[in-house]
Design an enzyme around this catalytic site. Sequence first.
Site, short mmCIF file in Angstrom:
data_model
loop_
_atom_site.label_atom_id
_atom_site.label_comp_id
_atom_site.label_asym_id
_atom_site.label_seq_id
_atom_site.Cartn_x
_atom_site.Cartn_y
_atom_site.Cartn_z
CD GLU A 25 -37.07 67.55 9.04
OE1 GLU A 25 -36.26 68.33 8.52
OE2 GLU A 25 -36.84 66.91 10.09
CG HIS B 158 -34.06 65.04 8.99
ND1 HIS B 158 -33.85 65.92 10.02
CD2 HIS B 158 -33.16 64.04 9.16
CE1 HIS B 158 -32.86 65.47 10.77
NE2 HIS B 158 -32.41 64.33 10.27
NE ARG C 95 -34.43 61.99 12.34
CZ ARG C 95 -34.39 63.19 12.91
NH1 ARG C 95 -35.43 63.97 12.88
NH2 ARG C 95 -33.28 63.61 13.49
CD GLU D 211 -35.54 71.87 13.28
OE1 GLU D 211 -36.56 71.45 12.71
OE2 GLU D 211 -34.53 71.15 13.49
CG HIS E 280 -33.38 70.35 9.51
ND1 HIS E 280 -33.25 68.99 9.61
CD2 HIS E 280 -32.19 70.82 9.09
CE1 HIS E 280 -32.02 68.65 9.27
NE2 HIS E 280 -31.34 69.75 8.95
ZN LIG Z 1 -34.82 67.73 10.29
#
Ligand SMILES: [Zn+2]
Length: 434
Positions: free
Chosen positions: A175, A172, A228, A372, A297
């Site tokens: 990020e 992504h 993204r 994350e 992420h």
């Molecule tokens: Zn992500």
Amino acid sequence: MKILYSFLLFAFASGEKFRFDNYTLYRIVPENVQQIKILQDLQNTDLSFDFWTDPLPTSEFVNVMSSPDKKTILEGFLNANDLKFEITMSNVQEAIDKENVKTYTRNSRSLTWDAYYQLNDIEAWMADLAATYPDIVTSFVGGTSYEGREIKGLKLSHGSGKRVIFIESGIHAREWITPTTACYIISQLLTSDDEEIMAAARNFDWYIIPVTNPDGYVWTHTDFRMWRKNRRQVTSTVYGVDLNRNWNSNFMAEGVSLNPDAQTYPGAGPFSEPETRTLSSFIRTIADSIDMYISFHSYSQLLLVPYGNTTDPLDNYEDAINIGRRAMGALSVRYGTQYVTGNIAEAIYKATGTSIDWVKESLRVPLVYCYELRDRGTNGFLLPADQILPNHLEVMDSVIELIHQAKRFGYMNSGSGLQASIVMVALIVLKFVL
Ligand SMILES: [Zn+2]
């Protein structure tokens, strides 16, 4: 959406960098299911608001970015629905300006961990490492992007026949903390003075891809910081497929939007995108050797395990969760940073077509995790530069602990690792016998 994207098109046409002057980031705290439903409806009906996190039954907070001209409408809507909110960033552009993007040159000798870097800087650094450590580091190409860029990675190996740890990062684009995290791990595996880290470097073959979505990442630097997806042209005016909804695992079943404008548009079909198609083929060629797969992420401070379409436990669910929880315990030691561990469907949201689901389901890799990273909604994707190194230090602690705990639970001991343990045990026995 129309306003945001007409600006976006302008940015695309003119080649100018889109500015987020006086864009506002809200942190909304829904208090019941009804309020979550209200936010979900807003997300689905008004695409002009950029939901940085999705409203879900498990959400403690929801981040939404608004353009200056829609602020009054959003705040009116929140107040009318009794939704509590605070403004965590009153001018998104200001946070972007403070991100500290540095340039790498060979004289720099290394990337530094107080800045973000563009794709060409990261790739130059990777090439320099391959030249500096020719016996350990090999460059590889994991795949190709829509715009024809190579998806570059480094393999770190101290000898053949080792089991593999695979790290995929930066799928992504916005990020930004994720590519630098992967780079830091590479750097530590080569230069750390911590014996545990160097043992991990020696005992496994590491395949690490810092920027899995190079087109999108370049776009976040040159044109639109909050991008993204990849850069596929979907319609005459709409660009981008969510590469982490495009893998061939329960494609389009959950957590996607069929609207090509949406952030989670999964593409025309499973592996429709060159990035996922080529990278999955590459991973498949070494699948039998992979003991652990990690996908980075941001953000929300979560450690996720497959699967995203069900809360039914996967085969080794208990082990995967226990190993993960202990690793997050190790992560919290330095700064007290708390991560929640769970499967995607219970901890975050139902989302299918993700890389970790495909790796688990199709390749049967024993341990598969998705981080994350920081933070929990204060800065979101715009993590300040002074948090980069603290993030890296705590994540490195946790990766080492993942390996350590995996071994305790009976994983990652095959191949030369197992042979090494047998030799160690033999030596200890000998010591006692003699
Ligand atoms: Zn992500």
